[in-house]
Write a protein that holds these residues in place. Structure first.
Motif, PDB file in Angstrom:
ATOM      1  N   THR A 137       9.293 -36.346 -15.481  1.00  0.00           N
ATOM      2  CA  THR A 137      10.347 -36.083 -16.002  1.00  0.00           C
ATOM      3  C   THR A 137      11.012 -34.821 -15.624  1.00  0.00           C
ATOM      4  O   THR A 137      11.953 -34.270 -16.069  1.00  0.00           O
ATOM      5  CB  THR A 137      10.692 -36.325 -17.257  1.00  0.00           C
ATOM      6  OG1 THR A 137       9.662 -36.007 -18.052  1.00  0.00           O
ATOM      7  CG2 THR A 137      10.761 -38.137 -17.651  1.00  0.00           C
ATOM      8  N   ILE A 156      10.144 -31.522 -16.289  1.00  0.00           N
ATOM      9  CA  ILE A 156      10.541 -30.561 -17.456  1.00  0.00           C
ATOM     10  C   ILE A 156       9.400 -29.524 -17.081  1.00  0.00           C
ATOM     11  O   ILE A 156       8.185 -29.761 -16.790  1.00  0.00           O
ATOM     12  CB  ILE A 156      10.150 -31.171 -18.796  1.00  0.00           C
ATOM     13  CG1 ILE A 156      11.151 -32.083 -18.979  1.00  0.00           C
ATOM     14  CG2 ILE A 156      10.088 -30.164 -19.971  1.00  0.00           C
ATOM     15  CD1 ILE A 156      10.991 -33.096 -20.348  1.00  0.00           C
ATOM     16  N   ARG A 168       7.959 -25.622 -18.731  1.00  0.00           N
ATOM     17  CA  ARG A 168       7.977 -24.764 -19.940  1.00  0.00           C
ATOM     18  C   ARG A 168       6.783 -24.019 -19.851  1.00  0.00           C
ATOM     19  O   ARG A 168       5.686 -24.411 -19.317  1.00  0.00           O
ATOM     20  CB  ARG A 168       8.121 -25.685 -21.058  1.00  0.00           C
ATOM     21  CG  ARG A 168       7.001 -26.686 -21.450  1.00  0.00           C
ATOM     22  CD  ARG A 168       7.362 -27.370 -22.640  1.00  0.00           C
ATOM     23  NE  ARG A 168       6.111 -28.779 -22.612  1.00  0.00           N
ATOM     24  CZ  ARG A 168       5.190 -28.405 -23.348  1.00  0.00           C
ATOM     25  NH1 ARG A 168       4.905 -27.539 -24.227  1.00  0.00           N
ATOM     26  NH2 ARG A 168       4.209 -29.298 -23.309  1.00  0.00           N
ATOM     27  N   TYR A 223       3.046 -23.196 -25.210  1.00  0.00           N
ATOM     28  CA  TYR A 223       1.807 -23.864 -25.516  1.00  0.00           C
ATOM     29  C   TYR A 223       1.395 -23.455 -26.812  1.00  0.00           C
ATOM     30  O   TYR A 223       1.919 -22.604 -27.461  1.00  0.00           O
ATOM     31  CB  TYR A 223       0.942 -24.150 -24.095  1.00  0.00           C
ATOM     32  CG  TYR A 223       1.232 -25.312 -23.407  1.00  0.00           C
ATOM     33  CD1 TYR A 223       0.626 -26.301 -23.311  1.00  0.00           C
ATOM     34  CD2 TYR A 223       2.381 -24.871 -22.380  1.00  0.00           C
ATOM     35  CE1 TYR A 223       0.983 -27.462 -22.456  1.00  0.00           C
ATOM     36  CE2 TYR A 223       2.854 -26.192 -21.661  1.00  0.00           C
ATOM     37  CZ  TYR A 223       2.176 -27.456 -21.584  1.00  0.00           C
ATOM     38  OH  TYR A 223       2.506 -28.161 -21.109  1.00  0.00           O
ATOM     39  N   TYR A 260      11.437 -37.447 -25.222  1.00  0.00           N
ATOM     40  CA  TYR A 260      12.261 -36.230 -24.762  1.00  0.00           C
ATOM     41  C   TYR A 260      13.169 -36.580 -23.838  1.00  0.00           C
ATOM     42  O   TYR A 260      13.208 -37.880 -23.304  1.00  0.00           O
ATOM     43  CB  TYR A 260      11.027 -35.512 -23.983  1.00  0.00           C
ATOM     44  CG  TYR A 260      10.008 -36.084 -23.143  1.00  0.00           C
ATOM     45  CD1 TYR A 260       8.830 -36.423 -23.876  1.00  0.00           C
ATOM     46  CD2 TYR A 260      10.424 -36.482 -21.970  1.00  0.00           C
ATOM     47  CE1 TYR A 260       7.889 -37.147 -23.082  1.00  0.00           C
ATOM     48  CE2 TYR A 260       9.315 -37.020 -21.158  1.00  0.00           C
ATOM     49  CZ  TYR A 260       7.914 -37.366 -21.765  1.00  0.00           C
ATOM     50  OH  TYR A 260       6.941 -37.970 -21.075  1.00  0.00           O
ATOM     51  N   THR A 299      -0.063 -35.577 -19.359  1.00  0.00           N
ATOM     52  CA  THR A 299       1.370 -35.527 -19.347  1.00  0.00           C
ATOM     53  C   THR A 299       2.083 -34.481 -19.144  1.00  0.00           C
ATOM     54  O   THR A 299       3.330 -34.220 -19.347  1.00  0.00           O
ATOM     55  CB  THR A 299       2.027 -36.180 -20.400  1.00  0.00           C
ATOM     56  OG1 THR A 299       1.930 -35.045 -21.715  1.00  0.00           O
ATOM     57  CG2 THR A 299       1.254 -37.399 -21.092  1.00  0.00           C
ATOM     58  N   TYR A 300       1.272 -33.281 -18.420  1.00  0.00           N
ATOM     59  CA  TYR A 300       2.024 -32.085 -18.279  1.00  0.00           C
ATOM     60  C   TYR A 300       1.332 -31.424 -16.751  1.00  0.00           C
ATOM     61  O   TYR A 300       1.323 -30.165 -16.882  1.00  0.00           O
ATOM     62  CB  TYR A 300       1.277 -31.066 -19.396  1.00  0.00           C
ATOM     63  CG  TYR A 300      -0.084 -31.674 -19.957  1.00  0.00           C
ATOM     64  CD1 TYR A 300       0.287 -32.598 -21.244  1.00  0.00           C
ATOM     65  CD2 TYR A 300      -1.375 -31.404 -19.389  1.00  0.00           C
ATOM     66  CE1 TYR A 300      -1.103 -33.197 -21.655  1.00  0.00           C
ATOM     67  CE2 TYR A 300      -2.490 -32.026 -20.083  1.00  0.00           C
ATOM     68  CZ  TYR A 300      -2.510 -32.822 -20.987  1.00  0.00           C
ATOM     69  OH  TYR A 300      -3.359 -33.491 -21.625  1.00  0.00           O
ATOM     70  N   LYS A 351       4.508 -29.554 -14.241  1.00  0.00           N
ATOM     71  CA  LYS A 351       4.744 -28.158 -14.661  1.00  0.00           C
ATOM     72  C   LYS A 351       3.722 -27.126 -14.379  1.00  0.00           C
ATOM     73  O   LYS A 351       4.273 -25.895 -13.970  1.00  0.00           O
ATOM     74  CB  LYS A 351       5.308 -27.957 -16.219  1.00  0.00           C
ATOM     75  CG  LYS A 351       4.045 -28.444 -16.905  1.00  0.00           C
ATOM     76  CD  LYS A 351       4.497 -28.141 -18.403  1.00  0.00           C
ATOM     77  CE  LYS A 351       5.571 -28.899 -18.955  1.00  0.00           C
ATOM     78  NZ  LYS A 351       5.182 -30.660 -18.710  1.00  0.00           N
ATOM     79  N   ALA A 357       1.420 -30.839 -26.512  1.00  0.00           N
ATOM     80  CA  ALA A 357       1.581 -31.583 -25.352  1.00  0.00           C
ATOM     81  C   ALA A 357       2.557 -32.439 -25.332  1.00  0.00           C
ATOM     82  O   ALA A 357       2.509 -33.663 -25.218  1.00  0.00           O
ATOM     83  CB  ALA A 357       0.174 -32.157 -25.108  1.00  0.00           C
ATOM     84  N   ALA A 358       3.762 -31.985 -25.311  1.00  0.00           N
ATOM     85  CA  ALA A 358       5.156 -32.872 -25.469  1.00  0.00           C
ATOM     86  C   ALA A 358       4.856 -33.919 -26.483  1.00  0.00           C
ATOM     87  O   ALA A 358       5.226 -33.350 -27.662  1.00  0.00           O
ATOM     88  CB  ALA A 358       5.374 -33.303 -24.312  1.00  0.00           C
TER      89      ALA A 358
HETATM   90  O1  PYC Z   1       4.491 -31.606 -21.722  1.00  0.00           O
HETATM   91  O2  PYC Z   1       6.444 -30.902 -21.283  1.00  0.00           O
HETATM   92  C1  PYC Z   1       5.799 -31.752 -21.293  1.00  0.00           C
HETATM   93  C2  PYC Z   1       6.302 -33.059 -20.745  1.00  0.00           C
HETATM   94  C3  PYC Z   1       7.403 -33.541 -20.564  1.00  0.00           C
HETATM   95  C4  PYC Z   1       7.312 -34.705 -20.268  1.00  0.00           C
HETATM   96  C5  PYC Z   1       6.012 -35.232 -20.324  1.00  0.00           C
HETATM   97  N1  PYC Z   1       5.269 -34.185 -20.788  1.00  0.00           N
END
Ligand code: PYC
Length: 440
Positions: free
Chosen positions: A82, A84, A86, A89, A307, A390-391, A394, A436-437
């Motif tokens: 998606t 994103i 950032r 952390y 999110y 999931t990160y 980025k 972690a989101a």
């Molecule tokens: O860690 O920022 C994140 C994120 C966004 C979507 C999935 N993980």
């Protein structure tokens, strides 16, 4: 870092000429015959693999590099996320690492000569419970100590920033506060993949799409010689030295193999006899029809497992937590859609009439501490840049930069030392679950 010289074919003059003459654009990266040997073979033509190839060439002058992918450039997690970015952390190690990635994203358009549509629009992580608020305060303090712009704000400030959020105290899960991180935002993920692919190609790297690695050839070590075409498995012991890879287009000799895959990371590592503490889960996402832009920030709610951000075209892009079962299946489910809609409407009741256009899934390689596995492994010449949960998107630029340095110098750079594979045996975990989101 070496800033790439713009090839004449992508210059302003080239653009005008093509506009006038109608001449078609050159291919952004070329097809090649497979060589019989390379100095470095990178498995995975996503943002991590392509960035590593680009920085090997741009920063270290190593250009005899092949990037292999069983599919196409950016067709895995790099095209399914998606988008994103950032750096807010929870651990000092994580903050420093992701902040370097944001630096690289900030200068990427100029460095790679491509419009990556970086939108530094601010990132809000909502807290609906006292426990979540405590974690946001903790993150804000860790962030500030490292010079990262992050602070905890209350419902009134949240409302002022993002009026479409329901910040009233009468909701089922009232918003108590949020971690506000102004440098966070979104970027066009395809442009990032294409930018690295094009720049790496221009420097002499070969990208081989539709080229699946079927085994990794290892000589010596406890497991004896391996790479017999069996595709790996626990029977192979650790140790030894990489000498090549087998692919669907033939064998390649190489002293260095970088596993930069997502979704299949543990299967590729097993081919070299390396066991990874990874389980693979799908993560689903969805996008709506476009509407006038009304959502100025990225909004994350860990408690509601959702999110959301709005693209420049006006679509809302939603994601959730990983599905709670391990599988390589990437089908979408009605459960996901129902849950997502319910949770999003808790936050933004005003969008109840918007229509979802489509949904998709990607694969997430989850580690026990929600941090990646980067660097050398017990098999000489076999390196990993995996476990991206999931990160991963980025972290693409910084991972590429650091893995390139690791390969070129033979030493682990300080920034990625905390993420070594041996931390699991040594008990030096880098616990990022709280940041972690929506991984929790
Ligand atoms: O860690 O920022 C994140 C994120 C966004 C979507 C999935 N993980």
């Amino acid at each position: 870092m070496t800033r790439m010289k713009k090839p004449a074919r992508y210059s302003a003059a080239g653009l005008i000429k093509r506009g006038i003459t109608g001449e078609s654009w050159p291919r952004a990266w070329r097809d090649h015959e497979l060589r019989s040997s390379y100095d470095v073979v990178i498995i995975g033509a996503g943002v991590h693999g392509l960035a590593a190839a680009y920085y090997l060439a741009a920063n270290h002058g190593i250009t005899n590099v092949a990037v292999l992918d069983k599919g196409y450039v950016g067709g895995g997690g790099s095209g399914r996320n998606t988008a994103i970015v950032r750096s807010n952390y929870l651990t000092p190690e994580g903050v420093a690492f992701y902040d370097r990635s944001l630096d690289l994203y900030n200068t990427m358009a100029a460095d790679l000569n491509i419009n990556v549509m970086f939108s530094e629009r601010g990132h809000l992580t909502l807290a609906h419970t006292d426990g979540a608020l405590r974690t946001m305060r903790w993150r804000a303090e860790v962030n500030k100590l490292q010079g990262i712009d992050s602070s905890v704000i209350g419902p009134d400030e949240i409302k002022a920033l993002t009026p479409s959020l329901d910040t009233s105290p009468n909701t089922r899960y009232p918003i108590l506060g949020a971690l506000y991180h102004p440098p966070g935002g979104t970027i066009r993920h395809d442009a990032v993949n294409w930018g690295y692919a094009r720049a790496a190609d221009a420097l002499g790297v070969q990208i081989h799409q539709n080229t699946e690695v079927t085994d990794i050839i290892v000589r010596g070590g406890d497991g004896g010689d391996r790479g017999d075409g069996s595709g790996g498995g626990d029977a192979k012991g650790p140790g030894g030295r990489v000498t090549g890879v087998r692919t669907t287009r033939g064998d390649i000799a190489t002293p260095i193999v970088l596993n930069a895959t997502a979704g299949w990371a543990s299967l590729i590592a097993a081919m070299a006899g390396v066991r990874l503490p990874i389980t693979t889960h799908p993560l689903q996402a969805a996008v709506t029809e476009p509407v006038k832009v009304f959502l100025p920030t990225v909004v994350v709610s860990g408690s509601l497992h959702v999110y959301v951000s709005q693209t420049d075209r006006g679509e809302l892009v939603f994601g959730a937590s990983v599905d709670p079962f391990a599988t390589y299946d990437m089908r979408g489910s009605l459960d996901f859609t129902e849950e997502l809609a319910g949770h999003v409407l808790e936050l933004m009741p005003g969008i109840s009439r918007m229509r979802l256009l489509r949904q998709w899934a990607g694969l997430c390689d989850m580690t026990p501490d929600y941090s990646p596995v980067m660097g050398f492994t017990p098999v000489e010449g076999f390196l990993c840049d995996v476990g991206w949960g999931t990160y991963g998107f980025k972290a693409g630029p910084v991972s590429g930069e650091q893995m390139a340095e690791c390969i070129a110098t033979g030493a682990t750079p300080k920034l990625i030392a905390p993420f070594s594979l041996d931390r699991f045996a040594a008990g030096r975990l880098v616990g990022e679950k709280g940041a972690a989101a929506v991984g929790h």
